[in-house]
Design an enzyme around this catalytic site. Structure first.
Site, PDB file in Angstrom:
ATOM      1  N   GLY A 123       0.517  -1.191   0.020  1.00 62.24           N
ATOM      2  CA  GLY A 123      -0.128   0.013   0.032  1.00 62.24           C
ATOM      3  C   GLY A 123       1.090   0.825   0.419  1.00 62.24           C
ATOM      4  CG  ASP A 171      -1.086   5.571  -5.489  1.00 62.75           C
ATOM      5  OD1 ASP A 171      -1.679   6.697  -4.026  1.00 62.75           O
ATOM      6  OD2 ASP A 171      -1.152   4.711  -5.381  1.00 62.75           O
TER       7      ASP A 171
HETATM    8  C1  GLA Z   1      -4.946   3.402  -4.524  1.00 60.44           C
HETATM    9  C2  GLA Z   1      -5.165   3.880  -5.028  1.00 60.44           C
HETATM   10  C3  GLA Z   1      -4.675   5.581  -4.569  1.00 60.44           C
HETATM   11  C4  GLA Z   1      -6.179   5.474  -4.358  1.00 60.44           C
HETATM   12  C5  GLA Z   1      -5.733   5.145  -2.655  1.00 60.44           C
HETATM   13  C6  GLA Z   1      -6.856   4.679  -1.596  1.00 60.44           C
HETATM   14  O1  GLA Z   1      -3.080   3.377  -3.718  1.00 60.44           O
HETATM   15  O2  GLA Z   1      -4.911   4.486  -6.025  1.00 60.44           O
HETATM   16  O3  GLA Z   1      -5.727   6.205  -6.106  1.00 60.44           O
HETATM   17  O4  GLA Z   1      -7.571   5.910  -4.666  1.00 60.44           O
HETATM   18  O5  GLA Z   1      -5.242   3.728  -3.033  1.00 60.44           O
HETATM   19  O6  GLA Z   1      -6.645   6.243  -1.347  1.00 60.44           O
END
Ligand code: GLA
Length: 392
Positions: A123, A171
């Site tokens: 994550g 991200d």
């Molecule tokens: C992932 C996705 C992002 C966002 C997050 C939740 O990291 O890549 O675009 O949606 O989950 O906030």
């Protein structure tokens, strides 16, 4: 941690030439979760874990990409880029080349050697780091001008359309625009952003639960669909609404009976989370760590109960953190269903925090967590090779 020189040795050994080196960071999100694809607000920071890409041109219009992490090389022609099997690592770099070409960028063939330090599947956006590092490498080698916002959008397109994950822009954007010692407040609709200075006496502590539940990607897309469903129904009464970002909590509550309880809860998370991002930025500016801690906690609760993207291990990691001295606030970070928590911790308390959290989590789960410290870092850049420093 790698240095450009180590990377160049790897490149030289495999491809037999010199190369240029680029790197792009992963990220941790302080607050504003599952808001980006609802045109909302996010507050991530780039972290000092990077994906590195060494690159040199080829004359034959081919991409030859080696991943050090997977110890595998793939070869593809720029003229016929198609995804490999599902979940194949090379879909990220190949997808980026595909998206750049779709946008009309004239790319040359290239040899690329990739190595990533961002923990995979935790994550922390190892995928955005790969995409952005490779995009920088390909564009720089092709003498095409780099517009970072456009590049972030093309990397998102690669992930949406080539890899097949319907992620938002957070991200890739922070991997391009991150700034040392700052979080980045991003309006995901206009892509306007501002930097928020992080307090010097606090550290970002990232606790990896070491679990990743399989349902993560399917559930992510399902949440997006539920948000879209909420918008579709609310638009019948409020035609001006384009995304959940435009909906006030009172409007949602007034029309609760038109939504399933689940869609109502999903929408409530997004609407309240957007408000929490703005309050958190104000709290950072005021130096109000008490409010900040409450906001992080409310964010976690909302993700757990309304959005239902937490899991037992993330809840436990947050609960353990909250019992530690020096903790300002803790919550899950990223998409959810495992991965990491973000903890704002007073610097003086960090070593004890690390030790106690690791011990308590291990004793309750039998798992050994990884706990990372990272200052907020700079976004993607080319590296000067002699000095292990960003090139000017
Ligand atoms: C992932 C996705 C992002 C966002 C997050 C939740 O990291 O890549 O675009 O949606 O989950 O906030």
């Amino acid at each position: 941690m790698n240095t450009p020189l180590q990377l160049l040795d790897g490149f030289q050994a495999r491809f037999g030439t010199a190369a240029s080196v680029y790197r792009a960071p992963g990220r941790v999100n302080l607050i504003g979760e599952h808001t980006d694809y609802n045109d909302g607000f996010v507050l991530p920071a780039a972290i000092e874990f990077y994906c590195w890409a060494a690159v040199a041109p080829r004359r034959d219009g081919k991409l030859v990409i080696h991943s050090e992490n997977f110890n595998e090389t793939v070869e593809a022609s720029l003229d016929s880029l198609t995804p490999l099997g599902k979940k194949h690592w090379a879909n990220y770099p190949l997808g980026v080349a595909w998206a750049l070409r779709q946008a009309g960028k004239a790319l040359r063939g290239a040899n690329i050697y990739i190595t990533g330090e961002v923990p995979l599947g935790a994550g922390l956006s190892s995928s955005a780091a790969v995409e952005v590092a490779v995009a920088f490498a390909l564009l720089s080698e092709s003498d095409a001008a780099i517009d970072r916002a456009e590049l972030a959008k093309l990397c998102q397109k690669a992930e949406n359309e080539f890899v097949g994950a319907r992620v938002g822009i957070m991200d890739q954007f922070v991997s391009c625009f991150g700034r040392a010692s700052h979080a980045l407040l991003l309006d995901c609709r206009s892509l306007k952003y501002e930097f928020v200075k992080l307090p010097e006496d606090l550290q970002l502590v990232i606790c990896n639960t070491m679990v990743r539940h399989e349902l993560a990607s399917g559930e992510y897309n399902a949440r997006r669909a539920e948000c879209e469903e909420g918008v579709r129904i609310l638009r019948i009464v409020y035609p001006e609404i384009r995304a959940l970002r435009d909906v006030m909590l009172s409007q949602l509550e007034d029309h609760r009976s038109h939504l399933t309880p689940q869609v109502f809860a999903r929408c409530r998370h997004v609407i309240t989370e957007n408000a929490r991002v703005k309050s958190a930025v104000e709290a950072f500016h005021r130096g109000d760590t008490k409010t900040l801690g409450q906001l992080l906690h409310e964010s976690h609760r909302s993700l757990r109960d309304d959005y239902e993207v937490s899991c037992r291990e993330l809840d436990l990691m947050v609960e353990i953190a909250m019992a530690q001295p020096g903790l300002i606030g803790a919550r899950m970070t990223g998409g959810g269903f495992g991965g990491c928590t973000i903890n704002l911790v007073k610097s003086a308390a960090v070593s004890d925090f690390r030790r106690s959290v690791a011990a308590a989590y291990s004793s309750k789960t039998g798992l050994t967590p990884e706990i990372y410290l990272s200052p907020a870092s700079e976004g993607a850049q080319q590296m000067a090779l002699e000095e292990n420093k960003p090139a000017k």
